[in-house]
Each structure stands twice: as C-alpha cells, then as structure tokens.
Design an enzyme around this catalytic site. Structure first.
Site, short mmCIF file in Angstrom:
data_model
loop_
_atom_site.label_atom_id
_atom_site.label_comp_id
_atom_site.label_asym_id
_atom_site.label_seq_id
_atom_site.Cartn_x
_atom_site.Cartn_y
_atom_site.Cartn_z
CB SER A 13 -0.88 -0.02 1.27
OG SER A 13 -1.64 1.16 1.39
CG ASP A 56 1.70 -8.42 11.86
OD1 ASP A 56 2.54 -7.70 12.42
OD2 ASP A 56 0.47 -8.24 11.95
CE1 TYR A 141 3.12 7.13 12.26
CE2 TYR A 141 3.67 9.47 12.34
CZ TYR A 141 3.59 8.28 11.64
OH TYR A 141 3.97 8.23 10.31
CE LYS A 145 6.59 6.07 11.38
NZ LYS A 145 7.04 4.97 10.50
#
Ligand code: NAP
Length: 238
Positions: A13, A56, A141, A145
């Site tokens: 994706s 996964d 998040y 990162k």
C-alpha cells in the site's frame, strides 16, 4: 535469481507499493512483506520481478520465513507502519505498546533477521516521519518515529565496518490510504498546510528511498532525509 533482492515491509500500500514499483524498475527483484496481500491489479507491470509474502512485522517467525526464500538480500526497506490520531490524555498503554511494536520493534526485528543474509555493500532504509520532530495529537506515533531515527543512527554505527549503510527517509504529509483514512475535511486542512498546498505523491518518497537503497549510493550512512517539500525547515518566511 540474477537480480539482487530488495525486501520491502509494508509494500502492499501507499509509499511501500510505490517503492516496490520503483525498485523493480531499478533492477531489483522485490520481495514484498505486508500483513495484507497486494491488491489485485497493482504491480501488474512488474509482476515478473516481484514476490509477495503475507507477513506481519510483529511476527518474527513470519518475517524470517519470508526472508528464507532468498539466500542473499541486498537491500531491506522498512516501510510497514501504523498511525493513530489520539489526544495525549486518551492514549492508553496498549495504544502506545502497539505503536512501538509495529513502527519501532518491527524495524528492529526485520533488521536482525536480514543481517545473516545481507552481504557487505548491503543497504537498509527505514521510513521514519517528519513527525519525529514533533506533532500534536499523536504523541505515541511521534515517539515511535523518533525512535526509528535513533535506531537508524545506532545501526549505521554498528554496521559501518561491515559496509552496510543504514539511512532513514522522513516523509511529510503524503497522499496514501493511511492519510486518506482521515475525515475528508481534516485531510483538506492537512494538505493546505503543506508547501504548495499539496500532499506529497508516494512516488516522491519512493524516489528518495530508491536513492538510499541503491548500491551505487556509497558513503552515506546514519542520515535522515526529510522529503517534505521543505516544511521541516520552519523559518519565518511565507
Ligand atoms: P499505508 O498506505 O497504510 O501503508 C502501510 C502498509 O503497511 C499497509 O499495507 C499496512 O497494512 C502495512 N502494515 C501495517 N502494520 C503492519 C504490520 N504489523 N506488519 C506488516 N505490515 C503492516 O501507509 P503509508 O502512508 O504508505 O505509510 C508508510 C510508512 O510511511 C509508514 O511507516 C508511515 O508511518 C510512514 N509515513 C507516512 C506518511 C504519510 O503522510 N502517509 C508520512 C510520514 C511517514 P494495513 O493497511 O492493514 O494497516
């Protein structure tokens, strides 16, 4: 298999999919590992240069099994990631743990598994985010990162004598299924805040990844390349 192998997590994706296409055009045989299969019709133009594995990144055995199909892996690109908008007070420990498990430990696991198959001259590219320098309403998040950037630098130092380069690409707001999952009005606002008022195209990010994954790109390691139209520069100009 005459072509060198590039292994791309999250390749079904968005940025990962664009990266798979680009690396196949650049001469790699590309192994896609994603928790989803590639949507039918995608990658038709390079199907003979791509293999798809459903795996996964939280499942070390599944990643190892996918890699076992290749005696040597020349490049590893860690794109798989999740995003979750949530105010700080509303982030549960479970939310935080899942974010780190996929976005940060997912990179760690894939790199540990690839190392025995990666010869000198190998390339590892992680995908962090401009959000690593800060952001509101997704602190877990942001932390994941920022962790990816730290991990990238540490791995680059530890692998430099083996001539394995490790770098990160930090995209800005990019038009992918991840961002398209936002409510339409929020997507529009986010887009309007970008330089030029537009989201990046996944191909823009894939181009930077392909540069760092290329064996011809020598002597760059431990770096984070921001691909965000310059928004991370900040400054007071309009
Ligand atoms: P995307 O379209 O959602 O693609 C990510 C792919 O990774 C999806 O196929 C996703 O599956 C898969 N994935 C998620 N968790 C996984 C897991 N545990 N194991 C294996 N595959 C998994 O997102 P994208 O926008 O292309 O993002 C790609 C990367 O760029 C992410 O790391 C993201 O954090 C980073 N990034 C994106 C942007 C942006 O604006 N789009 C900006 C900065 C950084 P599901 O669809 O099932 O989740």
């Amino acid at each position: 298999m005459a072509r060198p192998v590039a292994f791309v997590t999250g390749g079904a994706s968005g940025i990962g999919l664009a990266t798979v296409e680009r690396l196949a055009d650049d001469g790699f045989h590309v192994a896609v590992a994603d928790r989803n299969s590639v949507p039918s019709g995608e990658l038709a133009s390079c199907a003979d240069r791509v293999s798809v594995h459903v795996a996964d990144v939280r499942d070390r055995a599944a990643i190892a099994a996918a890699m076992a199909a290749y005696p040597e892996i020349a490049a590893l690109v860690c794109v798989a990631g999740i995003y979750q908008p949530r105010r700080f007070e509303e982030i549960s420990e479970g939310d935080f743990e899942l974010m780190l498990d996929v976005n940060l430990l997912g990179v760690f696991r894939a790199v540990q598994e690839v190392l025995p198959r990666m010869p000198a001259g190998g390339r590892i590219v992680t995908v962090s985010s401009r959000a690593a320098i800060g952001g509101t309403n997704f602190a877990h998040y942001v932390a994941s990162k920022a962790g990816v950037i730290g991990l990238t630098r540490a791995m680059a130092m530890e692998f430099r004598d083996r001539r394995i380069a490790v770098n990160s690409v930090a995209p800005g707001f990019t038009d992918t299924p991840m961002t398209r999952a936002m409510p339409a009005d929020q997507y529009k606002i986010a887009q309007s805040l970008e330089p030029g008022g537009a989201a990046a195209d996944p191909a823009d990010i894939a181009g930077a990844i392909a540069f760092l994954a290329n064996p011809a790109t020598k002597f760059i390691t431990g770096q984070t390349l921001f691909v965000d139209g310059g928004k991370s520069l900040g400054g007071l100009g309009v």
